[in-house]
Design a protein around this motif. Structure first.
Motif, PDB file in Angstrom:
ATOM      1  N   HIS A 225       0.890  -1.428  -0.203  1.00  0.00           N
ATOM      2  CA  HIS A 225      -0.063   0.072   0.038  1.00  0.00           C
ATOM      3  C   HIS A 225       0.754   1.301  -0.091  1.00  0.00           C
ATOM      4  CE1 HIS A 225      -3.344   2.921   0.684  1.00  0.00           C
ATOM      5  NE2 HIS A 225      -2.660   3.172   1.984  1.00  0.00           N
ATOM      6  N   GLU A 226       1.986   1.299   0.743  1.00  0.00           N
ATOM      7  CA  GLU A 226       2.792   2.487   0.820  1.00  0.00           C
ATOM      8  C   GLU A 226       3.379   2.725  -0.573  1.00  0.00           C
ATOM      9  OE1 GLU A 226       6.480   4.088   3.415  1.00  0.00           O
ATOM     10  OE2 GLU A 226       5.681   2.178   4.013  1.00  0.00           O
ATOM     11  N   GLN A 227       3.897   1.328  -1.145  1.00  0.00           N
ATOM     12  CA  GLN A 227       4.644   1.612  -2.446  1.00  0.00           C
ATOM     13  C   GLN A 227       3.742   2.126  -3.386  1.00  0.00           C
ATOM     14  OE1 GLN A 227       6.922  -1.980  -3.527  1.00  0.00           O
ATOM     15  NE2 GLN A 227       6.769  -2.464  -1.466  1.00  0.00           N
ATOM     16  N   PHE A 228       2.460   1.602  -3.618  1.00  0.00           N
ATOM     17  CA  PHE A 228       1.398   2.247  -4.302  1.00  0.00           C
ATOM     18  C   PHE A 228       1.245   3.679  -4.121  1.00  0.00           C
ATOM     19  CE2 PHE A 228      -0.942  -2.331  -4.501  1.00  0.00           C
ATOM     20  CZ  PHE A 228       0.408  -2.865  -5.036  1.00  0.00           C
ATOM     21  N   GLY A 229       0.932   3.896  -2.988  1.00  0.00           N
ATOM     22  CA  GLY A 229       0.629   5.428  -2.515  1.00  0.00           C
ATOM     23  C   GLY A 229       1.880   6.321  -3.174  1.00  0.00           C
ATOM     24  N   PHE A 230       2.988   6.041  -2.922  1.00  0.00           N
ATOM     25  CA  PHE A 230       4.074   6.744  -3.147  1.00  0.00           C
ATOM     26  C   PHE A 230       3.972   7.164  -4.647  1.00  0.00           C
ATOM     27  CE2 PHE A 230       8.468   7.174  -4.835  1.00  0.00           C
ATOM     28  CZ  PHE A 230       8.753   8.399  -4.260  1.00  0.00           C
ATOM     29  N   LEU A 231       3.858   5.839  -5.564  1.00  0.00           N
ATOM     30  CA  LEU A 231       4.086   5.962  -6.807  1.00  0.00           C
ATOM     31  C   LEU A 231       2.889   6.799  -7.339  1.00  0.00           C
ATOM     32  CD1 LEU A 231       5.237   2.728  -8.577  1.00  0.00           C
ATOM     33  CD2 LEU A 231       6.069   4.943  -8.758  1.00  0.00           C
ATOM     34  N   ARG A 232       1.848   6.624  -6.836  1.00  0.00           N
ATOM     35  CA  ARG A 232       0.514   7.381  -7.445  1.00  0.00           C
ATOM     36  C   ARG A 232       0.490   8.779  -7.106  1.00  0.00           C
ATOM     37  NH1 ARG A 232      -5.212   7.346  -4.241  1.00  0.00           N
ATOM     38  NH2 ARG A 232      -4.083   8.443  -2.895  1.00  0.00           N
ATOM     39  N   ASN A 233       1.257   9.090  -5.998  1.00  0.00           N
ATOM     40  CA  ASN A 233       1.313  10.473  -5.668  1.00  0.00           C
ATOM     41  C   ASN A 233       2.762  11.270  -6.626  1.00  0.00           C
ATOM     42  OD1 ASN A 233       0.984  13.035  -4.071  1.00  0.00           O
ATOM     43  ND2 ASN A 233       3.216  12.680  -3.438  1.00  0.00           N
ATOM     44  N   ALA A 234       3.588  10.395  -6.805  1.00  0.00           N
ATOM     45  CA  ALA A 234       4.769  10.723  -7.698  1.00  0.00           C
ATOM     46  C   ALA A 234       4.193  11.107  -9.059  1.00  0.00           C
ATOM     47  CB  ALA A 234       5.881   9.652  -7.524  1.00  0.00           C
ATOM     48  N   VAL A 235       3.657  10.067  -9.745  1.00  0.00           N
ATOM     49  CA  VAL A 235       3.172  10.300 -11.040  1.00  0.00           C
ATOM     50  C   VAL A 235       1.623  11.288 -10.959  1.00  0.00           C
ATOM     51  CG1 VAL A 235       4.591   8.220 -11.727  1.00  0.00           C
ATOM     52  CG2 VAL A 235       1.828   7.993 -11.163  1.00  0.00           C
ATOM     53  N   GLY A 236       1.077  11.166 -10.345  1.00  0.00           N
ATOM     54  CA  GLY A 236      -0.119  12.210 -10.075  1.00  0.00           C
ATOM     55  C   GLY A 236      -1.381  11.448 -10.779  1.00  0.00           C
ATOM     56  N   SER A 237      -1.440  10.078 -10.806  1.00  0.00           N
ATOM     57  CA  SER A 237      -2.535   9.484 -11.447  1.00  0.00           C
ATOM     58  C   SER A 237      -3.844   9.337 -10.425  1.00  0.00           C
ATOM     59  CB  SER A 237      -2.349   8.112 -11.788  1.00  0.00           C
ATOM     60  OG  SER A 237      -1.634   7.399 -10.823  1.00  0.00           O
ATOM     61  N   VAL A 238      -4.131  10.422 -10.065  1.00  0.00           N
ATOM     62  CA  VAL A 238      -5.456  10.336  -9.041  1.00  0.00           C
ATOM     63  C   VAL A 238      -6.830  11.000  -9.697  1.00  0.00           C
ATOM     64  CG1 VAL A 238      -3.972  11.002  -7.222  1.00  0.00           C
ATOM     65  CG2 VAL A 238      -4.923  12.832  -8.181  1.00  0.00           C
ATOM     66  N   PRO A 239      -7.941  10.215  -9.339  1.00  0.00           N
ATOM     67  CA  PRO A 239      -9.017  11.085  -9.817  1.00  0.00           C
ATOM     68  C   PRO A 239      -9.483  12.233  -8.971  1.00  0.00           C
ATOM     69  CG  PRO A 239      -9.549   9.458  -7.978  1.00  0.00           C
ATOM     70  CD  PRO A 239      -8.111   9.342  -8.269  1.00  0.00           C
ATOM     71  N   GLY A 240     -10.401  13.009  -9.575  1.00  0.00           N
ATOM     72  CA  GLY A 240     -10.911  14.300  -9.016  1.00  0.00           C
ATOM     73  C   GLY A 240     -11.926  13.936  -8.035  1.00  0.00           C
ATOM     74  N   PRO A 241     -12.236  14.750  -7.328  1.00  0.00           N
ATOM     75  CA  PRO A 241     -13.381  14.703  -6.176  1.00  0.00           C
ATOM     76  C   PRO A 241     -14.578  14.416  -6.591  1.00  0.00           C
ATOM     77  CG  PRO A 241     -12.770  17.174  -6.411  1.00  0.00           C
ATOM     78  CD  PRO A 241     -11.620  16.202  -7.244  1.00  0.00           C
ATOM     79  N   PHE A 242     -14.930  14.984  -7.944  1.00  0.00           N
ATOM     80  CA  PHE A 242     -16.196  14.579  -8.642  1.00  0.00           C
ATOM     81  C   PHE A 242     -16.434  13.314  -9.035  1.00  0.00           C
ATOM     82  CE2 PHE A 242     -19.599  15.059 -12.092  1.00  0.00           C
ATOM     83  CZ  PHE A 242     -20.424  15.374 -11.178  1.00  0.00           C
ATOM     84  N   ASP A 243     -15.156  12.801  -9.519  1.00  0.00           N
ATOM     85  CA  ASP A 243     -15.111  11.468  -9.948  1.00  0.00           C
ATOM     86  C   ASP A 243     -15.117  10.476  -8.931  1.00  0.00           C
ATOM     87  OD1 ASP A 243     -14.454  12.130 -12.639  1.00  0.00           O
ATOM     88  OD2 ASP A 243     -12.335  12.336 -12.251  1.00  0.00           O
ATOM     89  N   ALA A 244     -14.434  10.569  -7.582  1.00  0.00           N
ATOM     90  CA  ALA A 244     -14.839   9.833  -6.271  1.00  0.00           C
ATOM     91  C   ALA A 244     -16.132   9.961  -5.926  1.00  0.00           C
ATOM     92  CB  ALA A 244     -13.845  10.484  -5.411  1.00  0.00           C
ATOM     93  N   TYR A 245     -16.698  11.070  -6.256  1.00  0.00           N
ATOM     94  CA  TYR A 245     -18.036  10.862  -5.530  1.00  0.00           C
ATOM     95  C   TYR A 245     -19.145  10.345  -6.411  1.00  0.00           C
ATOM     96  CZ  TYR A 245     -22.806  13.480  -5.703  1.00  0.00           C
ATOM     97  OH  TYR A 245     -24.339  13.219  -5.424  1.00  0.00           O
ATOM     98  N   LEU A 246     -18.834  10.451  -7.776  1.00  0.00           N
ATOM     99  CA  LEU A 246     -19.639   9.483  -8.717  1.00  0.00           C
ATOM    100  C   LEU A 246     -19.722   8.064  -8.557  1.00  0.00           C
ATOM    101  CD1 LEU A 246     -19.502  11.434 -11.830  1.00  0.00           C
ATOM    102  CD2 LEU A 246     -21.609  11.350 -10.675  1.00  0.00           C
ATOM    103  N   THR A 247     -18.297   7.642  -8.328  1.00  0.00           N
ATOM    104  CA  THR A 247     -17.916   6.079  -8.033  1.00  0.00           C
ATOM    105  C   THR A 247     -18.583   5.737  -6.710  1.00  0.00           C
ATOM    106  OG1 THR A 247     -15.880   6.531  -9.228  1.00  0.00           O
ATOM    107  CG2 THR A 247     -16.042   4.453  -7.795  1.00  0.00           C
ATOM    108  N   LEU A 248     -18.451   6.804  -5.634  1.00  0.00           N
ATOM    109  CA  LEU A 248     -19.080   6.363  -4.407  1.00  0.00           C
ATOM    110  C   LEU A 248     -20.505   6.223  -4.434  1.00  0.00           C
ATOM    111  CD1 LEU A 248     -18.182   5.833  -1.580  1.00  0.00           C
ATOM    112  CD2 LEU A 248     -18.414   8.317  -1.114  1.00  0.00           C
TER     113      LEU A 248
END
Length: 384
Positions: A225-248
């Motif tokens: 989990h820590e490795q995944f989180g580091f890479l995600r933050n480093a490359v910036g492949s995150v969903p926007g808050p509205f995307d997270a809201y729709l998925t939720l």
């Protein structure tokens, strides 16, 4: 997960895990935190742990807590797409010279990532029939780090024994990743069967309404989990808050929708089996499906994806796809509406000429939640 929700049933967790009423306003729906940055109480003084939305966002946190709970994992990370999640997972778990075992009936995008991107980085791969555990075991090399499994597979609905593959991975010192997109956490729980990581294209059934693109990685391993989180933050492949809201929002009704998807798929399979223009039906719920017994053991039901072969080859298959009226010709899957596609020309075009090439007479259905009688009627008129 922030709370222990394991005592709750699936549908309860889908609605409540990570989704407590807002403490300031009492809103029962998680707010959309449409902000890029957060005020700090002095240098390094973070309020509630948030500083910049690439690293973390409260709406995304709520989604991640819900996904972890639904998959029975300790940690979850949301991504901008399923392929972004796959890329981070493979880059975190492999280095140049490492080896990946990939299912011989894998999603075309996953194959493309390994064959056209990571191979240039020095990652090796072998495609094998993961339904045959002995074949999977024989494919293990000294440098094997990952076994990448889809079950059911896309698009031929093959089934792999997750628990058996987990044992192979453990002996090999490798990680087992299960793409659970087709089955969803409602129908199948890979972590409980021994998988190390679960991947989702949340674009599909979890979002469920064909209006958002996203992905997720779920694990109970804190180091991964820590490795995944580091890479995600480093490359910036995150969903926007509205995307997270729709998925939720979509995840709240996942259980209800998967029951209807499965009901409708069973009706369609029954109609296709007796049709003179259908030469083969791919569905793990069929007693003569080679993976039926394993699927019955590890799945709650058999899902809403159906594939079938059309007599007359590619030309006939394309003609059927062009004649449907309710089944929309389009890529993707898992939405409330029914879709039809030709994998060889569409989602799996990248596998052309490879061992993963899909037969050109195959059509894939994503069976929606419309009236089953209407869906059956549409397919029958398209078949002629």
């Amino acid at each position: 997960m922030a709370d222990d929700t394991s005592r709750w049933g699936f549908e309860t967790r889908a609605i409540h895990a990570g989704q407590r009423p807002d403490p300031q306003t009492g809103s029962v729906i998680v707010p959309i935190y449409a902000t890029s940055t957060f005020a700090q109480d002095g240098v390094g003084g973070l309020r509630s742990g948030y500083e910049y939305s690439r690293s973390a966002n409260p709406t995304r946190t709520a989604l991640e807590e819900a996904l972890a709970s639904l998959e029975g994992g300790r940690h979850a990370l949301a991504f901008s797409s399923g392929m972004a999640a796959a890329d981070v997972a493979l880059r975190a778990m492999t280095r140049p010279g490492d080896h990946v075992i990939l299912g011989g009936d894998a999603y075309g995008g996953t194959f493309r990532l390994l064959d056209k991107v990571l191979a240039h980085w020095g990652v090796e791969y072998t495609t094998v029939d993961l339904a045959d555990v002995d074949t999977a075991r024989a494919a293990v090399q000294a440098n094997t780090k990952v076994i990448w499994c889809e079950t059911p597979t896309n698009p031929l609905l093959g089934i792999a024994d997750i628990a058996a593959l987990a044992q192979v991975a453990t002996v090999a010192g490798a990680r087992l990743v299960v793409d659970n997109t087709f089955a969803t956490p409602y129908l199948q729980s890979p972590l409980g069967l021994g998988a190390d990581v679960v991947l989702h294209s949340t674009t599909k059934y979890l979002g469920g309404h064909s209006d958002v693109v996203g992905g997720a990685l779920i694990t109970s391993d804190p180091d991964l989990h820590e490795q995944f989180g580091f890479l995600r933050n480093a490359v910036g492949s995150v969903p926007g808050p509205f995307d997270a809201y729709l998925t939720l929002r979509g995840a709240k009704t996942l259980g209800l929708r998967m029951e209807r998807h499965s009901d409708n798929a069973e009706r369609i399979v029954e109609a296709l089996l007796g049709h003179r223009k259908v030469t083969k039906v791919y569905y793990p719920g069929l007693a003569d499906h080679p993976g039926h017994e394993v699927a019955a053991k590890q799945m709650r039901r058999f899902g809403g994806m159906v594939s079938f072969s059309v007599a007359g080859g590619e030309a006939a298959a394309l003609e059927v796809a062009a004649r449907t009226q309710l089944f929309i010709l389009g890529e993707s899957l898992g939405g409330v509406e029914s879709l039809i596609e030709h994998p060889g020309r569409m989602t799996h075009a990248s596998t052309t000429g490879s061992p993963l090439q899909v037969p050109d007479d195959v059509l894939r259905l994503s069976v929606g939640i419309e009236d089953a009688t209407d869906l059956v009627g549409d397919l029958l008129q398209a078949l002629g």
